[in-house]
Design an enzyme around this catalytic site. Structure first.
Site, short mmCIF file in Angstrom:
data_model
loop_
_atom_site.label_atom_id
_atom_site.label_comp_id
_atom_site.label_asym_id
_atom_site.label_seq_id
_atom_site.Cartn_x
_atom_site.Cartn_y
_atom_site.Cartn_z
N LYS A 186 -36.44 18.39 6.58
CA LYS A 186 -36.12 19.81 6.42
C LYS A 186 -36.32 20.15 4.95
CE LYS A 186 -32.60 23.28 7.47
NZ LYS A 186 -31.26 23.54 8.05
N TYR B 6 -23.11 32.46 10.86
CA TYR B 6 -22.82 32.43 12.30
C TYR B 6 -22.00 31.20 12.64
CZ TYR B 6 -26.78 29.30 11.77
OH TYR B 6 -27.60 28.29 11.36
N SER C 44 -24.48 19.98 13.01
CA SER C 44 -25.06 18.66 12.74
C SER C 44 -24.67 18.09 11.38
CB SER C 44 -26.58 18.69 12.88
OG SER C 44 -27.18 19.41 11.82
N THR D 218 -30.07 21.57 12.82
CA THR D 218 -31.23 21.21 11.99
C THR D 218 -30.87 20.46 10.71
OG1 THR D 218 -31.16 23.38 10.90
CG2 THR D 218 -32.60 23.16 12.83
N ASP D 219 -29.60 20.52 10.29
CA ASP D 219 -29.25 19.91 9.01
C ASP D 219 -29.49 18.41 8.98
OD1 ASP D 219 -28.59 22.35 8.01
OD2 ASP D 219 -26.42 22.02 7.96
N GLU E 292 -40.72 0.57 -11.32
CA GLU E 292 -39.79 0.98 -12.37
C GLU E 292 -38.70 -0.06 -12.63
OE1 GLU E 292 -40.05 3.63 -14.28
OE2 GLU E 292 -41.92 4.20 -13.29
N THR F 40 -27.22 25.00 15.63
CA THR F 40 -27.56 26.43 15.60
C THR F 40 -28.19 26.89 16.91
OG1 THR F 40 -27.85 26.42 13.21
CG2 THR F 40 -28.96 28.16 14.41
#
Length: 360
Positions: free
Chosen positions: A196, A57, A90, A123-124, A317, A43
């Site tokens: 993120k 975009y 990304s 950013t992903d 667990e 981005t």
């Protein structure tokens, strides 16, 4: 004193002043740190149809030179030059690009005339790339991964200030030895811990539970805590001769889960499986036999959690000792996948791999 003498003296004074200014400017320039920007797209290099387009975009449109030219203040922060390593959104990041990026970062940081590296990134998956580099960079020099939540054409584009801060951080002696850093929104996070957490807001990057390392303010970093897990030059991972990484896949936990995805991944050749389990990495009763079968076939199984924070307890667990499973400690599933891939380049011994998860 004759007019000609006064003129000659004035000329001499002005000439000396000019020479001093030039020398001072050159001296100032030589004192600036040398920072290389490696661009991968995202981005921060994106463009929109209008100045108010912040959704829908096109990512990865601007080249690195245009990004640098768009922030003229960078010239005051460092001696900057750029290289285009990739030009992708990304979500399309691959192991091949990671290896290429890590190798180039190591080549650059081995040079005496490079003080730090900035990587522009979508950013992903920025948190994944940052952690991969945190484990594979072989230098204590600063490496800063940066991105933006708004494209370059937006009214309030955050890319320019993020890039400026990243260059300042990469050129700062205060950032030396602190591992790979992620710097957006005036905040500094550790590559190992950051995630993120919001789909679209500018303050999306957080470190749940543990918090930021510090802030960017007044054109300099302010650190308040340090990463304590081993990183960069202190890790055992070397990708310099690798052309590929072992296949490791993630299986997501949910109510009424079935074994279809797990079996498909094993059949496709997965060497490791990370379970993003519910709660404390819990395994559904109908899934435990499937994971047990995968382990019996030689697949390394790591229990992680989909929760987003906290420690996954060994033998909590699930009886991990009995099943020969590994737990991810505080790593989320996407980061556990990265560490497991790199661990498998060293060993398939689950005890040694578990120790790696407690070390890194």
């Amino acid at each position: 004193m004759k007019t000609s003498q006064r003129f000659a003296r004035l000329t001499t004074v002005l000439l000396c002043s000019a020479l001093f200014s030039v020398a001072h400017a050159e001296d100032t320039a030589t004192k600036l740190p040398n920072v290389v920007i490696l661009a991968t797209g995202g981005t921060i290099a994106g463009t929109g149809a209008t100045s108010t387009t912040t959704i829908g975009y096109s990512a990865a449109k601007l080249g690195v030179d245009k990004m640098i030219d768009g922030v003229p203040e960078l010239k005051k922060a460092a001696n900057v030059r750029g290289e285009q390593v990739a030009q992708i959104a990304s979500e399309s990041m691959t192991n091949e690009v990671w290896l290429k990026l890590a190798k180039r970062v190591n080549e650059l940081l081995a040079q005496k005339d490079v003080d730090g590296v900035v990587i522009t990134h979508g950013t992903d998956t920025i948190e994944e790339t940052a952690y991969f580099l945190d484990l594979t960079v072989k230098s204590k020099k600063p490496v800063v991964v940066v991105g933006a939540m708004r494209p370059s054409t937006a009214i309030s584009a955050d890319g320019p200030i993020n890039l400026y801060n990243a260059v300042l951080l990469a050129g700062s002696k205060d950032a030396v030895g602190k591992g790979v850093l992620v710097a957006l929104n005036d905040q500094i996070n550790a590559g190992r811990d950051v995630s993120k957490v919001n789909t679209s807001t500018a303050d999306t990057f957080k470190t749940p539970d543990l918090g930021f390392l510090g802030y960017m303010q007044d054109n300099k970093p302010h650190f308040y805590r340090l990463p304590v897990r081993k990183h960069t030059a202190d890790t055992e991972f070397d990708v310099s001769k690798l052309d590929a990484l072992p296949q490791v896949d993630i299986v997501y936990g949910y109510a009424n889960m079935n074994r279809v995805a797990l079996d498909a991944n094993v059949a496709a050749g997965a060497k490791g499986i990370v379970q993003a389990g519910v709660g404390d990495g819990s395994m559904a009763a109908q899934m435990l036999p499937a994971f047990r079968e995968a382990r019996q076939k030689g697949v390394i199984v790591v229990r992680s959690s989909r929760v987003g924070s906290g420690i996954v307890a060994r033998n909590g667990e699930v009886n991990d000792d009995k099943e020969d499973f590994v737990v991810s400690d505080t790593l989320n599933a996407q980061k556990a996948r990265i560490l497991l891939m790199l661990s498998l380049t060293k060993t398939s011994d689950t005890k040694k791999i578990q120790q790696m998860f407690y070390t890194y």
